[in-house]
Design a protein around this motif. Structure first.
Motif: not given
Lengths: 398, 405
Positions: B137-154
């Protein structure tokens, strides 16, 4: 006082049983007939093949009808599996001056109203205690105070799975008297009044699941199901020694042991082999290890749960084991070790038998369901006074 | 030795048809569409998506549309819960897809709705079917936004629970490898290229009759003991000092945090792909450099493949366990230790049921641990999952106890 015969149906993973109970002249309950047949179509306390389950239930019903010489129309259904669990619920209302029956009804109704996930349904709402201005365990009607509270324990399970069991009853054109959680039934039958008062843990070791019920401070404090039972032990044995389920079951019944013994390390057991195969043996200690690990894990899961709920120190009455799994050698010894409490094998109390020997742990659930039905019927017949008393009797201390 | 080689080859041959690469969500399908081009011997690849149009555009043989009711063929709009529901709606189709495979390589770009929600469902289902599940899997770039980042972590946390191992490539780590003025499409294209290169490395490793063979059991032992988290690195080089270039790219680059991941890892798999000019000295150099970089006693498995048209090229793919759990104890030790078995400190959380797929690489004298048949008579019913553990699997197998003794 005329009470109709009470019939309880228990659809288990390894057996299907029907118990018929009738009132004796002195008011005590007598079990007059038992239907008992091997179950098929069940896994882990739940149905996976509807038609085979119906056929088994029908067989057991016919046996009981013949023995009791009556036509069964209505049954109390003892059910399990269904991810049944319990959660405490408490409601509090302000009152003004003397507490009336209306206030009591109101607070009880509120305590029963809990929000559950949409796939779950309440199976039992068990009354715990009332409190007036923080003073617990009182009889509130007639007292004066500012707040009235009620504690209840809500036992709930997955709706669709419980409904499947109820559908068996419907398919056989029977009336459903009441669905009951089988663990509560076993506790009804096997725990003494003393044990309930002192606090006790009942574990019903079934073929497909393990029920537990906790009495603490004279009321039911927790209940639930772990979908692990005797079949898991058999499966573990089958897997380890590459045996069929039937062979593994036979080996477990004959030599299964919840504790690993020193002598087991040197003793070898012959394993069933097909004609022409080289004979195989297994170390007894290996079998003991497999059984020990599985039982210890199951008890451990319950212990962890009780620890989280801070109930473990409240169990002065010890641990009582019921269900077919209670026949396992040294199982009480293992439970004593895991829980650090005295442990005994429980058999049905408060009911006498006409023919069959009822004093076996696997009958606790069925006899308990009859007992529950009988107490309810008697209470209704007596038109007992006061709502609290009626509710209190449902799975209560007495 | 020669006997050993023989059976390795045999097991690889067996494996060839049994690896399934599945991409979930538009991002992963995109990666897979691109990465297939030019593979000489491609695995079975499947695309799974809620977005019907993106699915139709994907250049992939097998396509599974999920959530036709909940998502109506329109994608999830970034809602992971919708992705989860979509996968649950089409469990049967997913089960049919994975049936008959040994290894699932699950590719997902976490952060999006479909990938984040559906990937853990697919991983769990494949494990229930007895497959080894490696999520990539990849995790989003930081600039893709906090919500996407959080969702990816979950999603990552859920995947760690349900897959055997998760190979994770945070896009942010790649950020440092890009020139500052990189255009956005180029940045995503670069991520896709890195993902495909890694996939290719892994696939090459498993699928070919290689010069130096690694097989399923090597991957399996890495995956099972990795604490289900693997770091991933890829480096390549061209010309006479290609090995040095690839090594430098890897050990000094951000993908393995300048070698920090290697230094902490207890076990790793190296896959080297090169042309007919791949030399022994180059392999030795690579092995030595990793040995130096890793901590003492780390297990390094290396495989090398020679590809006909790769003269003057070398690619290095690394999978490194971020944690290494020691192998299981034997039955006698456990039982005699006196202490309560159940209350021993946290049992290794992941090994249940996956204790092995009884590949041919397992020595015959050992108990061929684990397979779908561990569930035995509970195979056809819903598993009893308690805090992430499948209680239907025999306790002794979950604890890694070897029986009979």
């Amino acid at each position: 006082m005329n009470i109709e015969p009470i019939v309880a149906l228990e659809i288990g993973t390894s057996r299907v049983r029907v118990f018929v109970g009738e009132a004796r002249e002195d008011g005590a309950l007598m079990i007059t007939a038992v239907g008992d047949t091997a179950s098929s179509g069940m896994r882990k306390g739940e149905i996976f093949h509807f038609d085979s389950v119906c056929a088994c239930v029908e067989t057991a019903l016919r046996q009981a009808e013949e023995a009791a010489d009556l036509k069964i129309n209505e049954v109390y259904l003892a059910l399990s599996g269904s991810q049944i669990e319990a959660m405490p619920s408490r409601a509090e209302i302000p009152v003004d001056g003397e507490i009336a029956q209306d206030d009591v009804d109101h607070v009880l109704k509120m305590a029963k109203e809990v929000t559950l996930p949409s796939d779950r349904e309440i199976l039992h709402s068990i009354f715990g205690q009332f409190g007036v201005d923080g003073l617990r365990g009182v009889t509130p009607v007639g007292l004066v105070g500012q707040t009235l509270s009620a504690d209840m324990l809500i036992v709930h399970g997955v709706h669709s799975r419980m409904v499947n069991l109820v559908r068996v009853v419907k398919a056989l054109k029977l009336e459903m008297a009441e669905p009951l959680f089988s663990g509560l039934c076993s506790a009804q039958a096997a725990l003494s009044a003393d044990q309930k008062l002192q606090g006790a843990l009942l574990i019903d070791l079934g073929g497909g699941k393990t029920d537990y019920v906790v009495y603490a401070q004279a009321k039911i404090a927790d209940a639930g199901v772990i979908a692990v039972g005797g079949d898991h032990v058999t499966n573990d044995v089958a897997r380890a020694f590459r045996l069929s389920t039937t062979e593994a079951e036979a080996l477990k019944l004959q030599h299964g042991d919840a504790m690993v013994s020193g002598a087991g390390r040197t003793r070898r057991l012959p394993l069933p082999t097909a004609a022409g195969e080289t004979p195989r043996t297994a170390k007894l200690s290996d079998l003991q290890t497999i059984v020990h690990l599985r039982m210890e894990e199951t008890f451990g899961l319950i212990r962890t749960r009780l620890q989280q709920q801070k109930l473990l120190p409240l169990l002065g009455g010890g641990v009582v084991l019921t269900g077919g799994g209670a026949h396992l050698k040294n199982v009480a010894q293992l439970a004593e070790k895991v829980f650090g409490l005295p442990c005994e094998i429980g058999v049905p109390r408060n009911a006498s038998g006409l023919t069959a020997n009822l004093a076996v742990p696997e009958y606790a659930t069925g006899v308990g369901a009859v007992l529950h039905g009988y107490r309810g019927a008697r209470a209704r017949a007596e038109q007992s006074r006061g709502v609290w008393k009626k509710i209190g009797n449902w799975f209560g201390v007495n | 030795m020669s006997a050993n080689l023989e059976h390795s080859k045999e097991s690889v041959r067996d494996l060839r048809c049994r690896v399934l690469v599945a991409g979930i969500g538009s991002g992963a399908c995109n990666v897979l569409s691109h990465s297939l081009a030019g593979w000489s011997d491609p695995p079975t690849v499947a695309a799974i998506n809620t977005d019907a149009r993106a699915l139709a555009d994907a250049d992939i043989e097998l396509k599974v549309a999920i959530g036709r009711t909940v998502a109506k063929g329109m994608g999830t709009g970034g809602d992971a819960e919708l992705g989860r529901l979509a996968a649950n709606e089409d469990l049967d189709a997913l089960r049919a897809l994975v049936a008959g495979h040994d290894l699932l390589l699950l590719v997902a770009s976490l952060g999006g709705g479909t990938a984040t929600g559906a990937a853990p469902v697919l991983a769990r289902l494949a494990r229930e079917e007895g497959m080894l599940v490696l999520a990539y899997v990849t995790l989003p770039f930081a600039f893709e936004g906090a919500r996407r980042q959080e969702q990816a972590q979950e999603g990552l946390a859920a995947l760690k629970q349900s897959a055997d191992a998760v190979v994770c490539l945070p896009n942010q780590r790649l950020h440092a490898m890009l020139p500052p003025d990189t255009a956005l499409p180029d940045a995503f294209a670069f991520v896709d290229r890195m993902m495909s290169a890694g996939l290719r490395g892994l696939w090459t490793l498993l699928a070919r009759d290689n010069m130096l063979n690694l097989d399923f059991s090597d991957l399996q032992s890495l995956v099972e003991n990795s604490g289900n988290e693997c770091g991933f690195g890829y480096g390549e080089g061209k010309g006479p000092d290609k090995a040095a270039q690839a090594l430098e790219g890897l050990l000094e680059g951000p993908m393995l945090e300048k070698g920090r991941v290697i230094a902490n890892s207890g076990a790793m798999i190296l896959s080297v792909a090169g042309g007919p000019d791949l030399s022994l000295v180059e392999l030795e150099t690579i092995h030595r450099r990793f040995q130096e970089a890793a901590r003492p006693g780390a297990r390094i498995s290396m495989g090398a493949a020679v590809l006909g048209d790769w003269t003057g090229r070398l690619a290095l793919t690394v999978l490194a366990a971020e944690h290494w759990l020691p192998p299981a104890r034997s039955a006698a030790e456990t039982v005699q230790s006196g202490g309560s078995l159940f209350f021993d400190e946290a049992p290794p959380k992941k090994e249940e049921g996956r204790a092995g797929h009884a590949g041919k690489g397992v020595r015959q004298s050992e108990l061929p641990l684990g397979s779908a048949s561990d569930r035995g008579r509970f195979q056809d019913v819903a598993p009893t999952i308690y805090e992430g553990t499948d209680l239907d699997i025999p306790v002794f197998i979950r604890r890694g106890i070897r029986l009979p003794t």
